[in-house]
Every structure is written in structure tokens, then in C-alpha cells.
Design an enzyme around this catalytic site. Structure first.
Site, PDB file in Angstrom:
ATOM      1  N   CYS A  43       0.829  -1.210   0.000  1.00  0.00           N
ATOM      2  CA  CYS A  43       0.000   0.000   0.000  1.00  0.00           C
ATOM      3  C   CYS A  43       0.861   1.257   0.000  1.00  0.00           C
ATOM      4  CB  CYS A  43      -0.926  -0.007   1.212  1.00  0.00           C
ATOM      5  SG  CYS A  43      -1.892   1.494   1.347  1.00  0.00           S
ATOM      6  N   CYS A  48      -1.608   1.690  -3.006  1.00  0.00           N
ATOM      7  CA  CYS A  48      -2.595   2.766  -2.826  1.00  0.00           C
ATOM      8  C   CYS A  48      -1.992   4.176  -2.834  1.00  0.00           C
ATOM      9  CB  CYS A  48      -3.336   2.615  -1.503  1.00  0.00           C
ATOM     10  SG  CYS A  48      -3.358   0.987  -0.769  1.00  0.00           S
ATOM     11  N   LYS A  51       0.007   5.308  -6.017  1.00  0.00           N
ATOM     12  CA  LYS A  51      -0.990   5.320  -7.096  1.00  0.00           C
ATOM     13  C   LYS A  51      -1.878   6.556  -7.017  1.00  0.00           C
ATOM     14  CE  LYS A  51      -4.905   3.581  -6.384  1.00  0.00           C
ATOM     15  NZ  LYS A  51      -5.839   2.560  -5.887  1.00  0.00           N
ATOM     16  N   TYR A 179      -9.351  -3.280 -11.075  1.00  0.00           N
ATOM     17  CA  TYR A 179      -9.206  -1.869 -10.731  1.00  0.00           C
ATOM     18  C   TYR A 179      -7.803  -1.332 -10.979  1.00  0.00           C
ATOM     19  CZ  TYR A 179      -7.059  -2.691  -6.083  1.00  0.00           C
ATOM     20  OH  TYR A 179      -6.223  -3.035  -5.065  1.00  0.00           O
ATOM     21  N   GLU A 183      -7.213   1.843 -13.360  1.00  0.00           N
ATOM     22  CA  GLU A 183      -6.607   3.043 -12.768  1.00  0.00           C
ATOM     23  C   GLU A 183      -5.360   3.472 -13.540  1.00  0.00           C
ATOM     24  OE1 GLU A 183      -8.057   2.543  -8.129  1.00  0.00           O
ATOM     25  OE2 GLU A 183      -6.134   1.722  -8.713  1.00  0.00           O
ATOM     26  N   HIS A 437     -27.208  21.194  -0.821  1.00  0.00           N
ATOM     27  CA  HIS A 437     -27.289  21.730  -2.173  1.00  0.00           C
ATOM     28  C   HIS A 437     -26.271  22.848  -2.395  1.00  0.00           C
ATOM     29  CE1 HIS A 437     -29.280  22.600  -5.950  1.00  0.00           C
ATOM     30  NE2 HIS A 437     -29.301  23.879  -5.612  1.00  0.00           N
ATOM     31  N   GLU A 442     -26.225  15.004  -3.170  1.00  0.00           N
ATOM     32  CA  GLU A 442     -27.598  15.232  -2.721  1.00  0.00           C
ATOM     33  C   GLU A 442     -28.583  14.318  -3.455  1.00  0.00           C
ATOM     34  OE1 GLU A 442     -29.613  19.041  -3.861  1.00  0.00           O
ATOM     35  OE2 GLU A 442     -27.738  19.454  -4.915  1.00  0.00           O
TER      36      GLU A 442
HETATM   37  C1  LIG Z   1      -1.216  -0.972  -7.544  1.00  0.00           C
HETATM   38  C2  LIG Z   1      -2.030  -1.245  -6.312  1.00  0.00           C
HETATM   39  C3  LIG Z   1      -2.940  -0.312  -5.885  1.00  0.00           C
HETATM   40  C4  LIG Z   1      -3.700  -0.551  -4.742  1.00  0.00           C
HETATM   41  N1  LIG Z   1      -4.617   0.395  -4.365  1.00  0.00           N
HETATM   42  C5  LIG Z   1      -5.362   0.197  -3.247  1.00  0.00           C
HETATM   43  C6  LIG Z   1      -6.290   1.187  -2.819  1.00  0.00           C
HETATM   44  O1  LIG Z   1      -6.459   2.225  -3.456  1.00  0.00           O
HETATM   45  N2  LIG Z   1      -6.982   0.955  -1.681  1.00  0.00           N
HETATM   46  C7  LIG Z   1      -6.816  -0.194  -0.946  1.00  0.00           C
HETATM   47  O2  LIG Z   1      -7.463  -0.352   0.094  1.00  0.00           O
HETATM   48  N3  LIG Z   1      -5.955  -1.163  -1.361  1.00  0.00           N
HETATM   49  C8  LIG Z   1      -5.227  -0.979  -2.476  1.00  0.00           C
HETATM   50  N4  LIG Z   1      -4.325  -1.948  -2.872  1.00  0.00           N
HETATM   51  C9  LIG Z   1      -4.232  -3.205  -2.093  1.00  0.00           C
HETATM   52  C10 LIG Z   1      -3.387  -2.995  -0.849  1.00  0.00           C
HETATM   53  O3  LIG Z   1      -2.121  -2.509  -1.208  1.00  0.00           O
HETATM   54  C11 LIG Z   1      -3.245  -4.342  -0.112  1.00  0.00           C
HETATM   55  O4  LIG Z   1      -4.530  -4.844   0.154  1.00  0.00           O
HETATM   56  C12 LIG Z   1      -2.509  -4.182   1.201  1.00  0.00           C
HETATM   57  O5  LIG Z   1      -1.223  -3.648   1.012  1.00  0.00           O
HETATM   58  C13 LIG Z   1      -2.399  -5.555   1.897  1.00  0.00           C
HETATM   59  O6  LIG Z   1      -1.614  -5.454   3.059  1.00  0.00           O
HETATM   60  P1  LIG Z   1      -0.833  -6.720   3.596  1.00  0.00           P
HETATM   61  O7  LIG Z   1      -0.245  -6.305   4.897  1.00  0.00           O
HETATM   62  O8  LIG Z   1      -1.695  -7.906   3.566  1.00  0.00           O
HETATM   63  O9  LIG Z   1       0.319  -7.000   2.532  1.00  0.00           O
HETATM   64  P2  LIG Z   1       1.420  -6.071   1.905  1.00  0.00           P
HETATM   65  O10 LIG Z   1       1.118  -4.645   2.091  1.00  0.00           O
HETATM   66  O11 LIG Z   1       1.613  -6.575   0.531  1.00  0.00           O
HETATM   67  O12 LIG Z   1       2.707  -6.372   2.783  1.00  0.00           O
HETATM   68  C14 LIG Z   1       3.363  -7.603   2.750  1.00  0.00           C
HETATM   69  C15 LIG Z   1       4.830  -7.358   3.043  1.00  0.00           C
HETATM   70  O13 LIG Z   1       5.475  -8.602   3.301  1.00  0.00           O
HETATM   71  C16 LIG Z   1       6.771  -8.569   2.757  1.00  0.00           C
HETATM   72  N5  LIG Z   1       7.189  -9.969   2.593  1.00  0.00           N
HETATM   73  C17 LIG Z   1       6.664 -10.903   1.765  1.00  0.00           C
HETATM   74  N6  LIG Z   1       7.245 -12.110   1.980  1.00  0.00           N
HETATM   75  C18 LIG Z   1       8.152 -11.911   2.971  1.00  0.00           C
HETATM   76  C19 LIG Z   1       9.054 -12.785   3.650  1.00  0.00           C
HETATM   77  N7  LIG Z   1       9.095 -14.077   3.382  1.00  0.00           N
HETATM   78  N8  LIG Z   1       9.865 -12.251   4.616  1.00  0.00           N
HETATM   79  C20 LIG Z   1       9.809 -10.928   4.920  1.00  0.00           C
HETATM   80  N9  LIG Z   1       8.969 -10.069   4.323  1.00  0.00           N
HETATM   81  C21 LIG Z   1       8.131 -10.561   3.362  1.00  0.00           C
HETATM   82  C22 LIG Z   1       6.607  -7.803   1.458  1.00  0.00           C
HETATM   83  O14 LIG Z   1       7.833  -7.249   1.027  1.00  0.00           O
HETATM   84  C23 LIG Z   1       5.586  -6.735   1.892  1.00  0.00           C
HETATM   85  O15 LIG Z   1       6.224  -5.555   2.320  1.00  0.00           O
HETATM   86  C24 LIG Z   1      -3.535  -1.744  -4.006  1.00  0.00           C
HETATM   87  C25 LIG Z   1      -2.608  -2.697  -4.432  1.00  0.00           C
HETATM   88  C26 LIG Z   1      -1.868  -2.452  -5.576  1.00  0.00           C
HETATM   89  C27 LIG Z   1      -0.875  -3.479  -6.028  1.00  0.00           C
END
Ligand SMILES: Cc1cc2nc3c(=O)[nH]c(=O)nc-3n(C[C@H](O)[C@H](O)[C@H](O)COP(=O)(O)OP(=O)(O)OC[C@H]3O[C@@H](n4cnc5c(N)ncnc54)[C@H](O)[C@@H]3O)c2cc1C
Length: 460
Positions: A43, A48, A51, A179, A183, A437, A442
Site C-alpha cells: 500500500c 494505494c 498510485k 481496478y 486506474e 445543495h 444530494e
Molecule cells: C497498484 C495497487 C494499488 C492498490 N490500491 C489500493 C487502494 O487504493 N486501496 C486499498 O485499500 N488497497 C489498495 N491496494 C491493495 C493494498 O495494497 C493491499 O490490500 C494491502 O497492502 C495488503 O496489506 P498486507 O499487509 O496484507 O500485505 P502487503 O502490504 O503486501 O505487505 C506484505 C509485506 O510482506 C513482505 N514480505 C513478503 N514475503 C516476505 C518474507 N518471506 N519475509 C519478509 N517479508 C516478506 C513484502 O515485502 C511486503 O512488504 C492496491 C494494491 C496495488 C498493487
């Protein structure tokens, strides 16, 4: 828990992992978090936040064009991609530092390495260090998936690389209908590129309300984005600095950049999950119960790696619920219904609750209210655009079960409307609310005339 090095080991420093670590530490747990790339996760680093910054940049073009109708004369506006990317990177670095500082202040130990499971209570780091943990939380998120292999796929970029292109491509092919694809099509087009969106399905934004899908496509096309549905890229060929994208329809598109936004897969591979006995669900993510517990009692999974609802606020809420359940003495399940969602396309989409099709298959009677009109701003700007607002109502209880908006400010409108939908407001409650308004929103409280009423259909 004294037998362990830490009470909790969190793998992944994204939205979910960061929130869970901080809250568990605040509950008194000794917490260690491993992050293999950058703290903040998808994110903050490549989702997010960056973006939305690019979306803001892309919208100035229309603002400059619209200004003329309001009496403004603008000198020739120019755009510099490297400036945008440098400023975006600076902000992302600031956020990463802020997230790191917040974790450290809460007492979380951060290790900037990849971590995998050696067994149910042991985490192995890439430097060979092994950490014994009473609980392990897997919050590894997801990664772009390119679909079935095709010749030349190595020439395609994903959203990860789109944030770091050295220059703005003049011609872009975006494959995908979700999406992220929609986007980025809007971002590139708004910044001045010629964009073709290629999607194998019959229309973009599968899973959204059909009127929304149709309306968005119509407006995207009006704004110069070419949308090709019912076909896909079958091969990518490099010719000098350009690429030829061969389509299943037999056509060929030339572009400086071919982006694939064809979905994401949960980061479960090579994590030692099988060895530790952690089961994978049919959706490809970790199999978890309502408290995010996996098939192994001391291992939990939250966020995109569970492939439930892949949005940042959901991952954050699941992280908090996990911490409260395991370390706060309060079993907390997350309610995944009525999660509002937005698409920061051109024009913007906001949605919460049931689509018309879902309501018609689930409810005995469904009432639909729709308004489609030229927004006030477009009267002077002359922009060829219309706003769509739609309420889906349970015809038996009068409860508003879905709210869908396409147009400027849609996401902001739907975040607020989501409170009403979540708390079970009726259509009569909407009607009793005084209009504000002149606004677009609205219309949500002034739609008196039903567009249609339907009795239940056999299947969705
Ligand atoms: C282009 C794009 C736009 C988005 N826009 C939106 C939006 O507008 N609104 C919204 O709500 N959501 C949006 N999302 C989705 C949102 O980013 C994810 O839902 C959110 O980041 C999920 O959080 P998370 O903690 O599950 O995983 P992540 O944020 O993906 O974090 C996982 C982390 O784990 C780390 N990792 C993975 N494997 C290992 C390992 N073995 N050891 C150590 N570290 C590891 C990765 O490097 C990463 O930093 C978007 C996603 C993308 C790709």
C-alpha cells in the site's frame, strides 16, 4: 512464553503486519517483525499511496482544460514525469521512515530480511539466524501475477515497475480489467499517453455493478482510452525501443510500454508452510478461520496472503483483531461484509454493498433507484461526462443494501454512504435526510422514483 525468544514473530511489514505488531507490542508482547523489501508494504510503497499521487497528477490535464469555460486562460501547460516520480519517491521514503519509527517506538524489533518458517515455532532468516516464537503471524501480502506464460512476457511490466519508469511512455497497452488496470489506464492517459486497455472478459471491472461497468467504460472511451474486450495479449515482441503486442483477435498494437495488471497471487510460495503444516485454501491464500488462525494453532495469517478482501483497511482491521484476540484477551472477528471500495479511474467509482445482480439473486424483491446527469461543473466546462448514482434497496425491508457512484468525488461520497449501509439505514431514512445543495451527493437523498422493481431470480 518465556521458553521462546519472542512472543510474536510477524513475517511481512505491510499494512496488516505493521498494525498487528504495534498493537501486540502495546498489549505487552515481545514482538519481532521481518520485512524483506521496505517497511510499509504494498500500500505505502507500490500500491494505494503512490498510485493516488499519480492519479492526482493525471487529473490536472482535465482541470486545465475545464478551466477555460470558467474564464481562465492558461499558458501552455507542460508535464515532467521525472519531477513527479522524484516527489512521489520522497513522500514514500518519508512514510516508510514514519512507519519504522512508530514500530520502534512501540518496542517492535525490525529485521530487514526475508523470513520463512522452519517449523511451527521457528522462523529462519536469510542470514541464518533462527528465532523461536510462541506465535507467528504471516502477513506477506501478494505479488503481481502475469497469468499463463506467453512469448515475450519478460517485456511486460507490472504495477510494481510502473511506479519507476524512467520516462512517460507515449503509447501504452494495459492488459487487465480489474481496478489496477483501469486506474493505470487513466493515469497514463491523463498524463498524455495513448492508452489501449485489453481485457479478455466481456466488460471491465468484473464484480462491480453492471451499470457502473458500462458507465465507466463509456466515459473512459469518451476521454480517449481505447477499450478492447473479448481478447488478450498472446505475445509481445520487441522492435528497437518499442513493443508489438499481438492480440488473440489477430490484431497487433505497438507501444512503448506493455503493462500487465492481470491479478495478484498470495505470497505463500517457499515460505516453509507445508513443512510447518499450514494449509492453503482453494483461493490460493492461507486457509484461516474467523479469527485469522491457520490450520496450525499458533500460526495466524492476515491481509492479502489470505486472499479474503484484498484492501488495506481490511488488512489493518484483521491485524488489530489478531492482536486483540491473541494478546489483548478479547476474541475479535472481522466483519467482511459491506466493505466500501473505490476505483480511482477517470471517472472515479465508489461502491458499497450488493450490486443489483447480487441483490436480485438473494432478495425476494429488489428496488433500484438510479440517477444519471451532467454534473454542474460540466455545464460551463463543456466536458462530455455524466455522473451515475444508484441505490439498491431490499424491496421487502426497505433497507438500502447497495450504493454505487461513478463520477467526481465518488470515493468520498461512498465512504460516508457506507456508514448508512453498514448501520442498516432504510430508503425512507435516506429520503428523510435533508439534501445538501448544490452537490452531486444530494441526489442520493432525493431519488424518489424507482427505476425498477424485481422479484427474486433463480441464480446469480
Ligand atoms: C497498484 C495497487 C494499488 C492498490 N490500491 C489500493 C487502494 O487504493 N486501496 C486499498 O485499500 N488497497 C489498495 N491496494 C491493495 C493494498 O495494497 C493491499 O490490500 C494491502 O497492502 C495488503 O496489506 P498486507 O499487509 O496484507 O500485505 P502487503 O502490504 O503486501 O505487505 C506484505 C509485506 O510482506 C513482505 N514480505 C513478503 N514475503 C516476505 C518474507 N518471506 N519475509 C519478509 N517479508 C516478506 C513484502 O515485502 C511486503 O512488504 C492496491 C494494491 C496495488 C498493487
Amino acid at each position: 512464553m518465556a521458553d521462546y525468544d519472542v512472543d510474536l514473530f510477524v513475517i511481512g511489514g505491510g499494512s496488516g503486519g505493521v498494525r498487528a505488531s504495534r498493537m501486540a507490542a502495546q498489549h505487552g508482547a515481545r514482538v519481532m517483525l521481518a520485512e524483506e523489501y521496505r517497511v510499509g508494504g504494498t500500500c505505502v510503497i507500490r500500491g494505494c499511496v503512490p498510485k493516488k499521487l499519480l492519479v492526482y497528477a493525471s487529473r490536472f490535464r482535465a482541470e486545465f482544460e475545464d478551466a477555460a469555460g470558467f474564464g481562465w486562460t492558461l499558458q501552455h501547460a507542460t508535464f515532467d514525469w521525472p519531477t513527479l516520480i522524484a516527489n512521489k519517491d520522497k513522500e514514500i521514503a518519508r512514510l516508510e521512515a514514519a512507519y519504522t519509527a512508530t514500530l520502534e517506538k512501540a518496542g517492535v524489533t525490525i529485521v530487514k530480511r526475508r523470513a520463512v518458517l522452519a517449523d511451527a515455532h521457528t522462523v529462519q532468516l536469510t542470514d541464518g539466524q533462527r528465532v523461536r516464537a510462541a506465535y507467528v503471524l504471516i502477513a506477506t501480502g501478494g505479488a503481481p501475477s502475469y497469468g499463463d506464460p506467453i512469448p515475450g512476457i519478460e517485456h511486460a511490466i507490472s504495477s510494481n515497475e510502473a511506479f519507476h519508469l524512467p520516462r512517460l511512455p507515449t503509447h501504452v497497452v494495459v492488459q487487465g480489467g480489474g481496478y489496477v488496470a483501469v486506474e493505470f489506464a487513466g493515469i497514463f492517459a491523463g498524463l498524455g499517453a495513448h492508452v489501449t486497455l485489453v481485457y479478455r472478459g466481456e466488460n471491465i471491472l468484473r464484480g462491480f455493478d453492471d451499470d457502473v461497468r458500462q458507465h465507466l467504460r463509456m466515459d473512459m472511451e469518451k476521454h480517449g482510452i481505447r477499450v478492447l474486450t473479448g481478447c488478450k495479449v498472446t505475445a509481445i515482441e520487441r522492435t528497437g525501443a518499442r513493443f508489438s503486442a499481438h492480440l488473440s483477435s489477430g490484431n497487433q498494437l505497438t507501444a512503448e510500454c506493455v503493462m500487465f495488471a492481470t491479478g495478484r497471487r498470495a505470497n505463500v510460495a517457499k515460505m516453509g508452510l507445508e513443512e510447518a503444516g499450514v494449509a492453503i485454501a482453494k483461493n490460493g491464500g492461507l486457509a484461516v478461520d474467523e479469527y485469522s488462525r491457520t490450520s496450525v494453532a499458533n500460526i495466524y495469517g492476515i491481509g492479502d496472503v489470505t486472499n479474503r478482501v484484498n484492501l488495506t483497511p481490511v488488512a489493518i482491521r484483521e491485524g488489530a483483531a489478531f492482536a486483540d484476540t491473541v494478546f489483548g484477551g478479547k476474541a475479535t472477528a472481522v466483519d467482511h461484509t459491506n466493505v466500501p471500495t473505490a476505483v480511482f479511474s477517470d471517472p472515479e467509482v465508489g461502491a458499497v454493498g450488493l450490486t443489483e445482480a447480487q441483490a436480485r439473486s438473494r432478495l425476494a424483491r429488489t428496488d433500484v433507484y438510479k440517477a444519471m446527469f451532467k454534473p454542474l461543473k460540466a455545464t460551463l466546462s463543456g466536458r462530455d461526462t455524466t455522473v451515475l448514482l444508484k441505490l439498491v434497496v431490499d424491496g421487502v425491508t426497505d433497507r438500502v443494501v447497495g450504493c454505487h457512484v461513478v463520477g467526481e468525488g465518488a470515493a468520498e461520497m461512498v465512504q460516508v454512504a457506507a456508514i448508512a449501509v453498514k448501520t442498516g439505514a432504510s430508503k425512507a431514512d435516506f429520503d428523510a435526510t435533508m439534501a445538501l445543495h448544490p452537490t452531486t451527493a444530494e441526489e442520493l437523498v432525493t431519488m424518489r422514483q424507482k427505476s425498477a422493481t424485481y422479484a427474486r431470480e433463480a441464480a446469480e
